[in-house]
Design a protein around this motif. Structure first.
Motif, PDB file in Angstrom:
ATOM      1  N   ALA A 130       1.934   7.527 -11.743  1.00  0.00           N
ATOM      2  CA  ALA A 130       3.289   7.368 -11.206  1.00  0.00           C
ATOM      3  C   ALA A 130       3.263   6.657  -9.856  1.00  0.00           C
ATOM      4  O   ALA A 130       4.129   5.818  -9.564  1.00  0.00           O
ATOM      5  CB  ALA A 130       3.964   8.733 -11.085  1.00  0.00           C
ATOM      6  N   LEU A 131       2.269   6.969  -9.022  1.00  0.00           N
ATOM      7  CA  LEU A 131       2.128   6.312  -7.720  1.00  0.00           C
ATOM      8  C   LEU A 131       1.852   4.821  -7.903  1.00  0.00           C
ATOM      9  O   LEU A 131       2.413   3.987  -7.193  1.00  0.00           O
ATOM     10  CB  LEU A 131       1.020   6.977  -6.906  1.00  0.00           C
ATOM     11  CG  LEU A 131       0.765   6.396  -5.517  1.00  0.00           C
ATOM     12  CD1 LEU A 131       2.014   6.509  -4.637  1.00  0.00           C
ATOM     13  CD2 LEU A 131      -0.424   7.094  -4.870  1.00  0.00           C
ATOM     14  N   ILE A 132       1.010   4.484  -8.848  1.00  0.00           N
ATOM     15  CA  ILE A 132       0.712   3.072  -9.126  1.00  0.00           C
ATOM     16  C   ILE A 132       1.982   2.353  -9.582  1.00  0.00           C
ATOM     17  O   ILE A 132       2.289   1.249  -9.123  1.00  0.00           O
ATOM     18  CB  ILE A 132      -0.409   2.944 -10.179  1.00  0.00           C
ATOM     19  CG1 ILE A 132      -1.741   3.426  -9.589  1.00  0.00           C
ATOM     20  CG2 ILE A 132      -0.530   1.501 -10.681  1.00  0.00           C
ATOM     21  CD1 ILE A 132      -2.845   3.609 -10.617  1.00  0.00           C
ATOM     22  N   VAL A 133       2.741   2.979 -10.457  1.00  0.00           N
ATOM     23  CA  VAL A 133       3.977   2.365 -10.958  1.00  0.00           C
ATOM     24  C   VAL A 133       4.975   2.167  -9.817  1.00  0.00           C
ATOM     25  O   VAL A 133       5.572   1.090  -9.684  1.00  0.00           O
ATOM     26  CB  VAL A 133       4.579   3.207 -12.104  1.00  0.00           C
ATOM     27  CG1 VAL A 133       5.984   2.735 -12.461  1.00  0.00           C
ATOM     28  CG2 VAL A 133       3.673   3.157 -13.328  1.00  0.00           C
ATOM     29  N   ARG A 134       5.183   3.181  -8.982  1.00  0.00           N
ATOM     30  CA  ARG A 134       6.125   3.062  -7.857  1.00  0.00           C
ATOM     31  C   ARG A 134       5.688   1.977  -6.871  1.00  0.00           C
ATOM     32  O   ARG A 134       6.509   1.190  -6.389  1.00  0.00           O
ATOM     33  CB  ARG A 134       6.250   4.400  -7.116  1.00  0.00           C
ATOM     34  CG  ARG A 134       7.122   5.417  -7.792  1.00  0.00           C
ATOM     35  CD  ARG A 134       7.461   6.595  -6.868  1.00  0.00           C
ATOM     36  NE  ARG A 134       6.329   7.161  -6.153  1.00  0.00           N
ATOM     37  CZ  ARG A 134       5.523   8.111  -6.626  1.00  0.00           C
ATOM     38  NH1 ARG A 134       5.715   8.594  -7.847  1.00  0.00           N
ATOM     39  NH2 ARG A 134       4.527   8.580  -5.891  1.00  0.00           N
ATOM     40  N   THR A 135       4.409   1.947  -6.560  1.00  0.00           N
ATOM     41  CA  THR A 135       3.896   0.958  -5.604  1.00  0.00           C
ATOM     42  C   THR A 135       4.026  -0.448  -6.179  1.00  0.00           C
ATOM     43  O   THR A 135       4.400  -1.392  -5.471  1.00  0.00           O
ATOM     44  CB  THR A 135       2.435   1.282  -5.230  1.00  0.00           C
ATOM     45  OG1 THR A 135       2.358   2.641  -4.804  1.00  0.00           O
ATOM     46  CG2 THR A 135       1.932   0.384  -4.123  1.00  0.00           C
ATOM     47  N   THR A 136       3.766  -0.596  -7.468  1.00  0.00           N
ATOM     48  CA  THR A 136       3.907  -1.895  -8.121  1.00  0.00           C
ATOM     49  C   THR A 136       5.372  -2.333  -8.140  1.00  0.00           C
ATOM     50  O   THR A 136       5.679  -3.511  -7.910  1.00  0.00           O
ATOM     51  CB  THR A 136       3.344  -1.846  -9.556  1.00  0.00           C
ATOM     52  OG1 THR A 136       1.965  -1.461  -9.490  1.00  0.00           O
ATOM     53  CG2 THR A 136       3.453  -3.188 -10.251  1.00  0.00           C
ATOM     54  N   ALA A 137       6.280  -1.401  -8.377  1.00  0.00           N
ATOM     55  CA  ALA A 137       7.711  -1.729  -8.373  1.00  0.00           C
ATOM     56  C   ALA A 137       8.142  -2.225  -6.992  1.00  0.00           C
ATOM     57  O   ALA A 137       8.917  -3.191  -6.882  1.00  0.00           O
ATOM     58  CB  ALA A 137       8.533  -0.516  -8.793  1.00  0.00           C
ATOM     59  N   GLU A 138       7.655  -1.589  -5.937  1.00  0.00           N
ATOM     60  CA  GLU A 138       7.993  -2.021  -4.580  1.00  0.00           C
ATOM     61  C   GLU A 138       7.429  -3.419  -4.305  1.00  0.00           C
ATOM     62  O   GLU A 138       8.110  -4.270  -3.735  1.00  0.00           O
ATOM     63  CB  GLU A 138       7.462  -1.028  -3.546  1.00  0.00           C
ATOM     64  CG  GLU A 138       7.692  -1.447  -2.105  1.00  0.00           C
ATOM     65  CD  GLU A 138       9.161  -1.617  -1.724  1.00  0.00           C
ATOM     66  OE1 GLU A 138       9.442  -2.432  -0.832  1.00  0.00           O
ATOM     67  OE2 GLU A 138      10.024  -0.941  -2.313  1.00  0.00           O
ATOM     68  N   ALA A 139       6.195  -3.669  -4.709  1.00  0.00           N
ATOM     69  CA  ALA A 139       5.594  -4.999  -4.513  1.00  0.00           C
ATOM     70  C   ALA A 139       6.362  -6.052  -5.311  1.00  0.00           C
ATOM     71  O   ALA A 139       6.589  -7.162  -4.820  1.00  0.00           O
ATOM     72  CB  ALA A 139       4.122  -4.977  -4.926  1.00  0.00           C
ATOM     73  N   THR A 151       0.860  -1.181   0.000  1.00  0.00           N
ATOM     74  CA  THR A 151       0.000   0.000   0.000  1.00  0.00           C
ATOM     75  C   THR A 151       0.893   1.226   0.000  1.00  0.00           C
ATOM     76  O   THR A 151       1.880   1.277   0.747  1.00  0.00           O
ATOM     77  CB  THR A 151      -0.914   0.000   1.241  1.00  0.00           C
ATOM     78  OG1 THR A 151      -1.692  -1.203   1.234  1.00  0.00           O
ATOM     79  CG2 THR A 151      -1.848   1.200   1.251  1.00  0.00           C
ATOM     80  N   SER A 152       0.560   2.197  -0.836  1.00  0.00           N
ATOM     81  CA  SER A 152       1.353   3.431  -0.898  1.00  0.00           C
ATOM     82  C   SER A 152       1.314   4.122   0.458  1.00  0.00           C
ATOM     83  O   SER A 152       0.386   3.912   1.250  1.00  0.00           O
ATOM     84  CB  SER A 152       0.823   4.350  -1.996  1.00  0.00           C
ATOM     85  OG  SER A 152      -0.507   4.738  -1.727  1.00  0.00           O
ATOM     86  N   GLU A 153       2.328   4.952   0.735  1.00  0.00           N
ATOM     87  CA  GLU A 153       2.425   5.629   2.036  1.00  0.00           C
ATOM     88  C   GLU A 153       1.188   6.453   2.351  1.00  0.00           C
ATOM     89  O   GLU A 153       0.780   6.541   3.507  1.00  0.00           O
ATOM     90  CB  GLU A 153       3.669   6.516   2.070  1.00  0.00           C
ATOM     91  CG  GLU A 153       4.953   5.734   2.148  1.00  0.00           C
ATOM     92  CD  GLU A 153       6.169   6.631   2.243  1.00  0.00           C
ATOM     93  OE1 GLU A 153       6.023   7.832   2.569  1.00  0.00           O
ATOM     94  OE2 GLU A 153       7.275   6.122   2.002  1.00  0.00           O
ATOM     95  N   ASP A 154       0.573   7.043   1.330  1.00  0.00           N
ATOM     96  CA  ASP A 154      -0.608   7.875   1.562  1.00  0.00           C
ATOM     97  C   ASP A 154      -1.897   7.059   1.616  1.00  0.00           C
ATOM     98  O   ASP A 154      -2.974   7.595   1.851  1.00  0.00           O
ATOM     99  CB  ASP A 154      -0.716   8.966   0.497  1.00  0.00           C
ATOM    100  CG  ASP A 154      -0.713   8.408  -0.917  1.00  0.00           C
ATOM    101  OD1 ASP A 154      -0.904   7.180  -1.102  1.00  0.00           O
ATOM    102  OD2 ASP A 154      -0.507   9.204  -1.849  1.00  0.00           O
ATOM    103  N   GLY A 155      -1.787   5.740   1.392  1.00  0.00           N
ATOM    104  CA  GLY A 155      -2.948   4.863   1.457  1.00  0.00           C
ATOM    105  C   GLY A 155      -3.887   4.952   0.265  1.00  0.00           C
ATOM    106  O   GLY A 155      -4.953   4.334   0.265  1.00  0.00           O
ATOM    107  N   LEU A 156      -3.494   5.666  -0.770  1.00  0.00           N
ATOM    108  CA  LEU A 156      -4.382   5.846  -1.925  1.00  0.00           C
ATOM    109  C   LEU A 156      -4.369   4.667  -2.896  1.00  0.00           C
ATOM    110  O   LEU A 156      -5.323   4.465  -3.631  1.00  0.00           O
ATOM    111  CB  LEU A 156      -4.012   7.135  -2.674  1.00  0.00           C
ATOM    112  CG  LEU A 156      -4.198   8.434  -1.887  1.00  0.00           C
ATOM    113  CD1 LEU A 156      -3.706   9.625  -2.705  1.00  0.00           C
ATOM    114  CD2 LEU A 156      -5.654   8.612  -1.483  1.00  0.00           C
TER     115      LEU A 156
END
Length: 147
Positions: free
Chosen positions: A73-82, A37-42
């Motif tokens: 960009a948030l979706i891409v970053r979160t997916t990269a972390e997962a 989950t992204s830091e902002d929870g979105l």
């Protein structure tokens, strides 16, 4: 002859054990998932051991809080972390069936036997210069010559 038969039976038994172990690893890999989950929870994404995005949850207020490009960009970053996390977990599952000097994470990324030079991206070729010159296929010069 009896020694030969015993050797063949040992080989077959070893093959069956290896095949069972590989099947067990494959079944465990099929269940490996990582959710981040992204830091902002979105945004929350779930990625499988193969690196496939299997779930994406976007909070309703994400569309109001972020511009489309920022949300993407948030979706891409979160997916990269997962993906990074799931690769570590899948590597732990895979490690017992690999030779001891094999890096399971590099194997899963497809970079296990590649050198740093081979991993360096090749730059895309420069596009040809465009010309706006009026040309004809009938002459090697411009159409002005053909008029």
């Amino acid at each position: 002859m009896a020694d030969h038969r015993a050797q063949v039976e040992d080989l077959i038994a070893g093959y069956r054990r290896s095949r069972e172990e590989l099947g067990s690893v494959q079944r465990r890999l099929a269940t490996v998932r990582e959710t981040v989950t992204s830091e902002d929870g979105l945004v929350a994404v779930t990625v499988s051991a193969s690196g496939s995005l299997v779930a994406l949850e976007i909070a309703e207020n994400a569309y109001r809080a972020l511009r489309p490009a920022d949300l993407a960009a948030l979706i891409v970053r979160t997916t990269a972390e997962a993906t990074s996390r799931v690769t570590r977990v899948a590597g732990q599952v895979l490690a017992p069936v690999l030779p001891t000097d094999t890096d399971p994470e590099a194997l899963l990324r497809g970079t296990a036997d590649l050198s740093a030079k081979e991993l360096t991206p090749v730059p895309a070729p420069e596009p040809p210069e465009e010309t706006f010159e009026d040309k004809t296929w009938m002459h090697s010069g411009s159409t002005r010559d053909a008029r």
